[in-house]
Scaffold this motif. Structure first.
Motif, short mmCIF file in Angstrom:
data_model
loop_
_atom_site.label_atom_id
_atom_site.label_comp_id
_atom_site.label_asym_id
_atom_site.label_seq_id
_atom_site.Cartn_x
_atom_site.Cartn_y
_atom_site.Cartn_z
N HIS A 64 4.45 -1.58 -8.85
CA HIS A 64 4.55 -2.52 -7.74
C HIS A 64 4.20 -1.75 -6.47
O HIS A 64 4.90 -0.80 -6.10
N LEU A 65 3.12 -2.17 -5.82
CA LEU A 65 2.58 -1.48 -4.66
C LEU A 65 2.95 -2.24 -3.39
O LEU A 65 2.63 -3.43 -3.26
N TYR A 66 3.61 -1.57 -2.45
CA TYR A 66 4.10 -2.19 -1.23
C TYR A 66 3.37 -1.61 -0.01
O TYR A 66 3.18 -0.40 0.10
N ASP A 67 2.97 -2.49 0.92
CA ASP A 67 2.34 -2.03 2.15
C ASP A 67 2.60 -3.06 3.24
O ASP A 67 2.61 -4.27 2.99
N LEU A 68 2.80 -2.54 4.47
CA LEU A 68 3.11 -3.46 5.57
C LEU A 68 1.88 -4.20 6.08
O LEU A 68 1.99 -5.22 6.76
N ALA A 69 0.67 -3.71 5.75
CA ALA A 69 -0.56 -4.38 6.19
C ALA A 69 -0.86 -5.57 5.27
O ALA A 69 -0.21 -5.77 4.24
N ASN A 70 -1.88 -6.33 5.64
CA ASN A 70 -2.23 -7.51 4.83
C ASN A 70 -3.23 -7.19 3.73
O ASN A 70 -3.76 -8.09 3.09
N GLY A 71 -3.48 -5.91 3.51
CA GLY A 71 -4.38 -5.49 2.44
C GLY A 71 -4.37 -3.98 2.35
O GLY A 71 -3.71 -3.29 3.13
N PRO A 72 -5.11 -3.41 1.39
CA PRO A 72 -5.11 -1.96 1.20
C PRO A 72 -5.96 -1.24 2.24
O PRO A 72 -6.76 -1.86 2.96
N ALA A 73 -5.77 0.08 2.31
CA ALA A 73 -6.59 0.97 3.14
C ALA A 73 -6.62 0.56 4.60
O ALA A 73 -7.66 0.54 5.25
N ALA A 74 -5.46 0.26 5.14
CA ALA A 74 -5.40 -0.18 6.53
C ALA A 74 -5.30 0.99 7.51
O ALA A 74 -5.63 0.84 8.68
N GLY A 75 -4.85 2.16 7.04
CA GLY A 75 -4.69 3.32 7.90
C GLY A 75 -5.92 4.22 7.86
O GLY A 75 -7.06 3.77 7.92
N ALA A 76 -5.68 5.53 7.75
CA ALA A 76 -6.78 6.49 7.72
C ALA A 76 -7.71 6.25 6.53
O ALA A 76 -8.90 6.59 6.58
N SER A 77 -7.19 5.65 5.47
CA SER A 77 -8.03 5.34 4.30
C SER A 77 -9.05 4.25 4.60
O SER A 77 -9.94 4.00 3.78
N GLY A 78 -8.93 3.62 5.75
CA GLY A 78 -9.91 2.63 6.15
C GLY A 78 -11.06 3.21 6.95
O GLY A 78 -11.96 2.46 7.37
N ASN A 79 -11.07 4.54 7.15
CA ASN A 79 -12.19 5.16 7.84
C ASN A 79 -13.49 4.92 7.09
O ASN A 79 -13.49 4.81 5.86
N TRP A 80 -14.60 4.87 7.80
CA TRP A 80 -15.88 4.52 7.18
C TRP A 80 -16.30 5.52 6.12
O TRP A 80 -16.85 5.15 5.09
N VAL A 81 -16.03 6.79 6.36
CA VAL A 81 -16.43 7.83 5.41
C VAL A 81 -15.63 9.08 5.71
O VAL A 81 -15.16 9.28 6.84
N GLY A 82 -15.46 9.92 4.71
CA GLY A 82 -14.77 11.19 4.90
C GLY A 82 -15.37 12.25 4.01
O GLY A 82 -16.08 11.95 3.04
N ALA A 83 -15.10 13.50 4.33
CA ALA A 83 -15.69 14.63 3.61
C ALA A 83 -14.65 15.31 2.72
O ALA A 83 -13.45 15.25 2.99
N PHE A 84 -15.13 15.98 1.68
CA PHE A 84 -14.24 16.79 0.85
C PHE A 84 -14.99 18.03 0.36
O PHE A 84 -16.13 17.97 -0.05
N HIS A 85 -14.33 19.17 0.47
CA HIS A 85 -14.87 20.44 -0.01
C HIS A 85 -13.72 21.43 -0.11
O HIS A 85 -12.69 21.26 0.55
N PRO A 86 -13.85 22.49 -0.91
CA PRO A 86 -12.77 23.48 -0.98
C PRO A 86 -12.61 24.23 0.34
O PRO A 86 -13.47 24.18 1.22
#
Length: 383
Positions: A64-86
């Motif tokens: 059961h997934l709970y969030d105060l927004a009206n959908g997923p990825a409303a915070g920083a996960s809603g950024n257009w793109v992000g990078a990953f590397h070691p």
């Protein structure tokens, strides 16, 4: 004479359980195994929470997934793109070792979702390589560090100024470094959960006791108020605001860029993202022209010959940074059945999939324990 850090990828074995040495041992382990949870509550529908949800659903657990927004990825996960590397440090610190482990899990998670046709490489994510520029006064030490670590060039190598792009700066090049659109990753995670996932949006959780009464376990996966929901005496975390700037792409760098800030231009899109600022204390969440100007100035300082297009948009989000800049993943002390996957700072794309694997292991009674992973168990700051 140079020394070598043996087995740069050896950290991956930390998440593999040793096989039973005999059928008798296996039978005893089966007899002693705890019952898996019937339902688990996950608070936060960003990349952290969706990764935990997917890891649990793969084990057949109702989530059961709970969030105060009206959908997923409303915070920083809603950024257009992000990078990953070691991450590279001279003494191969626990942070660096953990980023390699997280990087492996991120890549595997994206590949798995792509194999299920839930993500598309080149559109939703890609690994074109990542160039991390180094200021001239730090270049000599950075090159010496690479010589001491002696990592294979498939992981990282030094590049000279102007070798990959027109710039006076040399830097670390990660051939497998990549980018991902976080909201698409979140969406794919939730789709992959299937019918075992039950979402509860527009739901504010201020006290987890009611969730503890309803579910076998509770996992806190939020950035701002994780320590309010699951207090840990002596723990410290700061909230940091970051603004990213989206510009029309006038020239494709071809690789992900970082240094003082990052620049990402997905090949299939006509825009480029610069950022992010690092602002604290957080006074407000409104984008500012000053932050856009800072993002642009940092890019131009490193790559003065690469043109930038017009500003299209900007976005602000917060991230949580723990006292030692490591994430907080695992069981919360003195709160049985409560877990955390939080404190990701600016490395959420490295920690999310790893966090899902660690938390699911604990919930299933098969904790993935090691001295290295012990560094990121939710913890107090050292006195």
């Amino acid at each position: 004479m140079t020394s070598r850090v043996v087995g740069y990828n050896a950290a991956s074995v930390l998440l593999q359980h040793n096989p039973m040495s005999s059928s008798e041992t296996a039978s005893q382990a089966l007899f002693d195994a705890p019952q898996p949870p019937s339902t688990v509550a996950v608070i936060g529908a960003g990349i952290a929470g969706s990764s935990v949800a997917l890891a649990l659903c793969k084990q057949g657990v109702q989530v059961h997934l709970y969030d105060l927004a009206n959908g997923p990825a409303a915070g920083a996960s809603g950024n257009w793109v992000g990078a990953f590397h070691p991450h590279i440090t001279r003494g191969d610190s626990p942070l660096s070792q953990l980023t390699r482990l997280g990087f492996d899990h991120t890549l595997q998670a994206l590949k798995d979702l792509t194999a299920q046709d839930l993500l598309e490489k080149g559109t939703d994510w890609d690994t074109p390589g990542h160039l991390q520029t180094v200021p001239p006064e730090e270049a000599g030490r950075a090159r010496e560090t690479l010589q001491l670590l002696n990592f294979p060039h498939t992981l990282v190598r030094w590049v000279q100024p102007d070798e990959l792009l027109p710039t006076a700066l040399g830097g670390l090049f990660f051939p497998q470094g990549g980018w991902v659109k976080p909201a698409r990753w979140v969406e794919a995670n939730l789709q992959a959960c299937g019918e075992l996932l039950h979402t509860h949006y527009n739901t504010t959780v201020t006290d987890i006791r009611s969730l503890q009464a309803q579910h076998s376990a509770v996992v806190v996966c939020v950035a701002e108020n994780a320590l309010e929901l699951a207090p840990i005496p002596g723990a410290r975390a700061n909230t940091v605001k970051g603004q990213i700037s989206k510009l029309r792409c006038a020239a494709k760098p071809g690789v992900v860029l970082s240094g003082e800030s990052y620049a990402i231009a997905p090949a299939a899109d006509d825009w480029l993202v610069l950022g992010a600022t690092y602002e604290r204390p957080v006074l407000h969440m409104n984008p500012t022209a000053e932050a856009d100007e800072l993002n642009i100035a940092r890019f131009k300082a490193a790559f003065p010959e690469l043109p930038l297009g017009d500003l299209l948009d900007h976005r602000c989000a917060v991230r949580s940074v723990w006292h030692d800049r490591l994430p907080a993943i695992g069981p919360v002390p003195h709160m049985p059945g409560v877990y955390m996957s939080a404190g990701f700072g600016s490395r959420g794309l490295l920690w999310a999939a790893l966090g899902g694997a660690i938390v699911a292991g604990h919930c299933m009674g098969q904790p993935l324990e090691s001295k290295l992973l012990g560094k990121i168990t939710p913890r107090a700051a050292k006195a």
